[in-house]
Design a protein around this motif. Structure first.
Motif, PDB file in Angstrom:
ATOM      1  N   ILE A   1       0.819  -1.213   0.000  1.00  0.00           N
ATOM      2  CA  ILE A   1       0.000   0.000   0.000  1.00  0.00           C
ATOM      3  C   ILE A   1       0.852   1.262   0.000  1.00  0.00           C
ATOM      4  O   ILE A   1       0.607   2.186  -0.778  1.00  0.00           O
ATOM      5  CB  ILE A   1      -0.962   0.006   1.195  1.00  0.00           C
ATOM      6  CG1 ILE A   1      -2.111  -0.976   0.926  1.00  0.00           C
ATOM      7  CG2 ILE A   1      -1.518   1.405   1.462  1.00  0.00           C
ATOM      8  CD1 ILE A   1      -3.111  -1.076   2.037  1.00  0.00           C
TER       9      ILE A   1
ATOM     10  N   TYR B   1      -2.551   4.738  -5.171  1.00  0.00           N
ATOM     11  CA  TYR B   1      -3.453   4.984  -4.056  1.00  0.00           C
ATOM     12  C   TYR B   1      -3.261   6.416  -3.566  1.00  0.00           C
ATOM     13  O   TYR B   1      -2.223   7.033  -3.787  1.00  0.00           O
ATOM     14  CB  TYR B   1      -3.157   4.052  -2.884  1.00  0.00           C
ATOM     15  CG  TYR B   1      -3.424   2.584  -3.108  1.00  0.00           C
ATOM     16  CD1 TYR B   1      -4.227   2.128  -4.155  1.00  0.00           C
ATOM     17  CD2 TYR B   1      -2.859   1.631  -2.251  1.00  0.00           C
ATOM     18  CE1 TYR B   1      -4.454   0.785  -4.343  1.00  0.00           C
ATOM     19  CE2 TYR B   1      -3.095   0.277  -2.438  1.00  0.00           C
ATOM     20  CZ  TYR B   1      -3.889  -0.142  -3.480  1.00  0.00           C
ATOM     21  OH  TYR B   1      -4.112  -1.477  -3.654  1.00  0.00           O
TER      22      TYR B   1
ATOM     23  N   ARG C   1      -3.926   8.732   0.085  1.00  0.00           N
ATOM     24  CA  ARG C   1      -4.342   8.690   1.475  1.00  0.00           C
ATOM     25  C   ARG C   1      -4.789  10.060   1.935  1.00  0.00           C
ATOM     26  O   ARG C   1      -4.089  11.058   1.754  1.00  0.00           O
ATOM     27  CB  ARG C   1      -3.192   8.198   2.368  1.00  0.00           C
ATOM     28  CG  ARG C   1      -3.628   8.059   3.813  1.00  0.00           C
ATOM     29  CD  ARG C   1      -2.591   7.349   4.648  1.00  0.00           C
ATOM     30  NE  ARG C   1      -1.387   8.149   4.832  1.00  0.00           N
ATOM     31  CZ  ARG C   1      -0.400   7.762   5.635  1.00  0.00           C
ATOM     32  NH1 ARG C   1      -0.460   6.612   6.253  1.00  0.00           N
ATOM     33  NH2 ARG C   1       0.659   8.525   5.773  1.00  0.00           N
TER      34      ARG C   1
ATOM     35  N   VAL D   1      -9.538   1.473  -0.061  1.00  0.00           N
ATOM     36  CA  VAL D   1      -8.642   0.315  -0.054  1.00  0.00           C
ATOM     37  C   VAL D   1      -8.442  -0.176   1.369  1.00  0.00           C
ATOM     38  O   VAL D   1      -8.511  -1.360   1.658  1.00  0.00           O
ATOM     39  CB  VAL D   1      -7.259   0.684  -0.653  1.00  0.00           C
ATOM     40  CG1 VAL D   1      -6.305  -0.509  -0.566  1.00  0.00           C
ATOM     41  CG2 VAL D   1      -7.405   1.146  -2.082  1.00  0.00           C
ATOM     42  N   LYS D   2      -8.208   0.769   2.282  1.00  0.00           N
ATOM     43  CA  LYS D   2      -7.911   0.399   3.662  1.00  0.00           C
ATOM     44  C   LYS D   2      -8.138   1.582   4.581  1.00  0.00           C
ATOM     45  O   LYS D   2      -7.964   2.729   4.183  1.00  0.00           O
ATOM     46  CB  LYS D   2      -6.446  -0.061   3.767  1.00  0.00           C
ATOM     47  CG  LYS D   2      -6.062  -0.648   5.122  1.00  0.00           C
ATOM     48  CD  LYS D   2      -4.620  -1.165   5.074  1.00  0.00           C
ATOM     49  CE  LYS D   2      -4.200  -1.761   6.408  1.00  0.00           C
ATOM     50  NZ  LYS D   2      -4.938  -3.000   6.740  1.00  0.00           N
TER      51      LYS D   2
ATOM     52  N   LEU E   1      -6.684   3.202   7.951  1.00  0.00           N
ATOM     53  CA  LEU E   1      -5.480   3.152   8.777  1.00  0.00           C
ATOM     54  C   LEU E   1      -5.767   3.671  10.173  1.00  0.00           C
ATOM     55  O   LEU E   1      -6.520   4.619  10.352  1.00  0.00           O
ATOM     56  CB  LEU E   1      -4.372   3.990   8.135  1.00  0.00           C
ATOM     57  CG  LEU E   1      -4.002   3.628   6.693  1.00  0.00           C
ATOM     58  CD1 LEU E   1      -2.941   4.600   6.183  1.00  0.00           C
ATOM     59  CD2 LEU E   1      -3.512   2.200   6.602  1.00  0.00           C
TER      60      LEU E   1
ATOM     61  N   THR F   1       1.772   2.813   8.613  1.00  0.00           N
ATOM     62  CA  THR F   1       0.456   3.265   9.064  1.00  0.00           C
ATOM     63  C   THR F   1       0.516   4.381  10.099  1.00  0.00           C
ATOM     64  O   THR F   1      -0.504   4.704  10.703  1.00  0.00           O
ATOM     65  CB  THR F   1      -0.319   2.077   9.662  1.00  0.00           C
ATOM     66  OG1 THR F   1       0.395   1.537  10.764  1.00  0.00           O
ATOM     67  CG2 THR F   1      -0.531   0.996   8.622  1.00  0.00           C
TER      68      THR F   1
END
Length: 206
Positions: A14, A23, A25, A42-43, A45, A88
């Motif tokens: 990632i 990606y 963030r 996607v995710k 954190l 992260t």
């Protein structure tokens, strides 16, 4: 004379995809930045406190040194472990609109990384990235941009670029200079040095 180059593995973690623009963030949310899934999450954190962040940065530096000390044996697993340790930690508030020079750097960097993966690097791709990197360094908010790039684990990716540079020189029988691949400075400075070395290799073989 044609330069010798092979496909070269670059991890798809990632953090790497954030660095190369696949990606994006925003805070603790990672989303697709391009393609048919653009905007999809996607995710999520989890932020951690500043003390842990500082410890993570120290771990990241050690991970890069490990990569450089074990060039033949390191792979995705090692890079992934390093990213897991530092990927992260808390996101420092970023400008609402990313500077143009940063976007251009991401774009040329993505082309460059794809060329490494596919084994079709050329002098123009290296030169384009060098120029976008220089423009980035000249931006008035460079320090802020640099910090943001570091939080997306550019250092781990640069560790793989170091390996690629060493292999490129070996495959083309080009002798590396003693101080050509310095590894004791920032990721941006190291990247710039590796690009200069790659440029020299391509020019010497041409």
């Amino acid at each position: 004379m044609a330069i010798v180059q092979e496909t070269f593995d670059i991890p798809d973690d990632i953090a790497t995809k954030i660095t190369t623009g696949v990606y994006k963030r925003i805070g603790g949310v990672v989303r697709y930045a391009v393609g048919p899934k653009k905007g999809q999450i996607v995710k999520l954190l989890k932020p951690i406190d500043q003390k842990v962040a500082e410890q993570a940065q120290g771990f990241g530096a050690k991970a890069i040194q490990f990569v450089k000390n074990h060039k033949k044996g390191v792979g995705i697993a090692v890079a992934g472990a390093a990213l897991a340790g530092v990927g992260t930690w808390g996101y420092n508030k970023w400008k609402q609109h990313e500077p143009k020079v940063s976007k251009e750097f991401h774009a040329t960097f993505r082309v460059y990384i794809d060329a490494i993966r596919e084994g079709n690097m050329d002098l123009q791709k290296i030169t384009n990235l060098m120029e976008s990197l220089e423009a980035l360094k000249q931006h008035k908010n460079y320090e802020e941009i640099r910090i943001q790039l570091t939080t997306t684990e550019l250092e781990v990716l640069v560790g793989r670029i170091y390996e690629y540079t060493v292999k490129l020189a070996k495959d083309n029988s080009v002798q590396l200079l003693t101080d050509e691949l310095s590894s004791d400075k920032s990721a941006i400075i190291n990247l710039e040095a590796y690009l200069n070395t790659q440029k020299r290799i391509f020019e010497s073989v041409a």
